[in-house]
Design an enzyme around this catalytic site. Structure first.
Site, PDB file in Angstrom:
ATOM      1  N   GLN A 175       2.104  -6.076  -3.084  1.00 24.03           N
ATOM      2  CA  GLN A 175       2.411  -6.092  -1.647  1.00 24.03           C
ATOM      3  C   GLN A 175       3.742  -5.357  -1.385  1.00 24.03           C
ATOM      4  O   GLN A 175       4.097  -4.482  -2.144  1.00 24.03           O
ATOM      5  CB  GLN A 175       2.435  -7.519  -1.074  1.00 24.03           C
ATOM      6  N   ASP A 216       0.813  -1.222   0.000  1.00 21.07           N
ATOM      7  CA  ASP A 216       0.000   0.000   0.000  1.00 21.07           C
ATOM      8  C   ASP A 216       0.845   1.270   0.000  1.00 21.07           C
ATOM      9  O   ASP A 216       0.445   2.297   0.540  1.00 21.07           O
ATOM     10  CB  ASP A 216      -0.956   0.029   1.213  1.00 21.07           C
ATOM     11  N   HIS A 267      -4.444  -1.953  -6.409  1.00 26.82           N
ATOM     12  CA  HIS A 267      -3.854  -0.670  -6.785  1.00 26.82           C
ATOM     13  C   HIS A 267      -4.990   0.315  -7.009  1.00 26.82           C
ATOM     14  O   HIS A 267      -5.904   0.024  -7.770  1.00 26.82           O
ATOM     15  CB  HIS A 267      -3.129  -0.775  -8.136  1.00 26.82           C
TER      16      HIS A 267
END
Ligand code: IMP
Length: 415
Positions: free
Chosen positions: A219, A13, A41
């Site tokens: 990730q 993130d 995303h």
């Protein structure tokens, strides 16, 4: 030609979506190499928000070819759903025949196990990632290329269900019968088989023809199955080296590596997070940064930049530079903290220990600034923001090549 690589260097993130989308406009081929639809995303184009989970971000560039590599685990059902808004992708999206499938039972096992773990739960996204990768390593998984013969595939799955009936009964999972399964697999095959390809050769050929290839990690480094905060990790190799395995490249095929890092830090799910801030500051970071998961909608845990973890991640991935994301979220904070070392058993430690449990962060504190939001030139940044950026470069021993000052493509500084 060598490929360029984008990798998250925290717990995911970090804002990879914006960077990959920004860069994808200049690339001929964009490839995903690991993870599955646990990733999310968010991309903002002309104020419109789009969420991508499995499809590489090159999909927004009409001229780019998109590849889902062998290292990805694919839920056919979710991929088909995600493809819908983009119309016909059959000449722009290709899937490795070797990528393993996530099927309904993987998702049910993931969710049932998390429930049973109770307080010890990993906090997975519940998307079947662990069980699908587990089956791959156990050599009992099924690859997407097997959709070419759904009769054989359905028989093999029924056999697997029979052999493992005790497990399924214990977890309260009802497995599909042959007819329903065959019907389901036929529906997947109809859409996906035309997209199955030898993607390794495709990427090799693209590089041989001097095409520009972008490798897109999902990730983040601290969620890597080997190098992250095990067992509170995902089940794939999220680091840059994972791109070699997950696409069939050799290390020499990789050129520039850009580590994506947020100006502060977040984590979703459970597991150690030394710089987590439980005060109002942590809440403010979450609110200002809109820190809610794209995939699960969960609130992310928030805290300060961890320079020890980022230095480690930068070295591990071989980052040539960092993209420093969401600097604008720190606008208005009177003081900004950065973890420069840990205290472990009364000792100062500046390298990442084997375990991040029971470490106390040692912070440096800097004066904040009013506003960087929307700034597009480095020289226009407030002095304190420049000092912050410089200090992060020093601590991580990595150059910052790009600073993001807002969610839109335009809100970017190329340093
Ligand atoms: P899994 O990948 O669903 O098995 O989840 C394992 C851990 O990785 C959990 O802590 C998840 O919250 C985390 N995780 C998985 N995908 C992402 C992501 O895209 N961003 C952030 N965390 C993720």
């Amino acid at each position: 030609m060598k490929s360029d690589l984008i990798v998250g260097i925290q717990w995911g993130d970090e804002g990879k979506g914006k960077i990959v989308d920004l860069l994808a406009q200049d690339y001929d081929v964009v490839c995903r190499y690991q993870g599955g639809h646990n990733a999310g995303h968010t991309i903002v184009v002309d104020d419109k928000k789009l969420a991508l989970h499995l499809i590489p971000s090159g999909v927004l560039n009409q001229n780019a070819i998109n590849i889902i590599g062998n290292g990805v685990v694919i839920s056919p059902k979710d991929l088909i759903e995600e493809m819908k808004p983009f119309g016909d992708l059959s000449d722009r999206l290709f899937i490795s025949d070797k990528a393993h499938m996530i099927l309904r039972h993987h998702i049910l096992i993931d969710q049932a196990r998390e429930k049973l773990r109770g307080k010890k739960a990993i906090g997975t996204t519940g998307r079947g990632i662990g069980p699908a990768y587990g089956n791959k390593i156990e050599r009992v998984g099924h690859r997407i290329g097997e959709l070419k013969d759904t009769e054989k595939l359905a028989k093999s799955l029924i056999e697997y269900f029979d052999i493992n009936h005790v497990l399924f009964e214990a977890l309260g999972i009802e497995t599909a019968n042959y007819d329903d399964l065959k019907k389901e697999l036929d529906a997947y095959a109809k859409v996906l088989v035309p997209m199955i390809a030898d993607t390794t050769s495709m990427v090799w050929n693209a590089l041989d023809e001097n095409k520009k290839v972008l490798l897109e990690g999902a990730q983040g480094t601290l969620l890597d199955i080997d190098h992250g905060t095990y067992p509170f990790v995902t089940s794939s190799s999220t680091v840059s080296a994972g791109a070699c395995i997950g696409l069939g490249l050799n290390p020499k095929d990789i050129g520039n590596v850009t580590g994506i890092v947020k100006a502060y830090c977040t984590r979703v799910g459970n597991g150690p997070f030394p710089t987590e801030d439980f005060t109002q500051d942590g809440k403010d970071l979450g609110e200002k940064g809109k820190e809610f998961g794209v995939t699960t909608g969960r609130a992310r845990r928030c805290g300060w930049f961890d320079a020890v973890a980022c230095r480690y991640a930068s070295r591990l991935n071989g980052c040539d530079e960092l993209a420093f994301m969401k600097l604008d979220v720190l606008d208005g904070f009177p003081k900004i903290k950065v973890c420069v070392a840990y205290e472990i058993d009364g000792k100062r430690v500046e390298t990442l220990p084997q375990s991040l449990e029971n470490v106390t962060p040692i912070y440096e504190e800097y004066d904040g600034w009013d506003r960087v939001q929307g700034i597009t030139k480095y020289e226009d940044l407030p002095e304190n923001a420049k000092k912050y950026v410089k200090r992060i470069e020093e601590l991580t021993q990595t150059k910052i090549g790009l600073i993001s000052t807002g969610p839109d493509r335009k809100e970017t500084i190329f340093v």
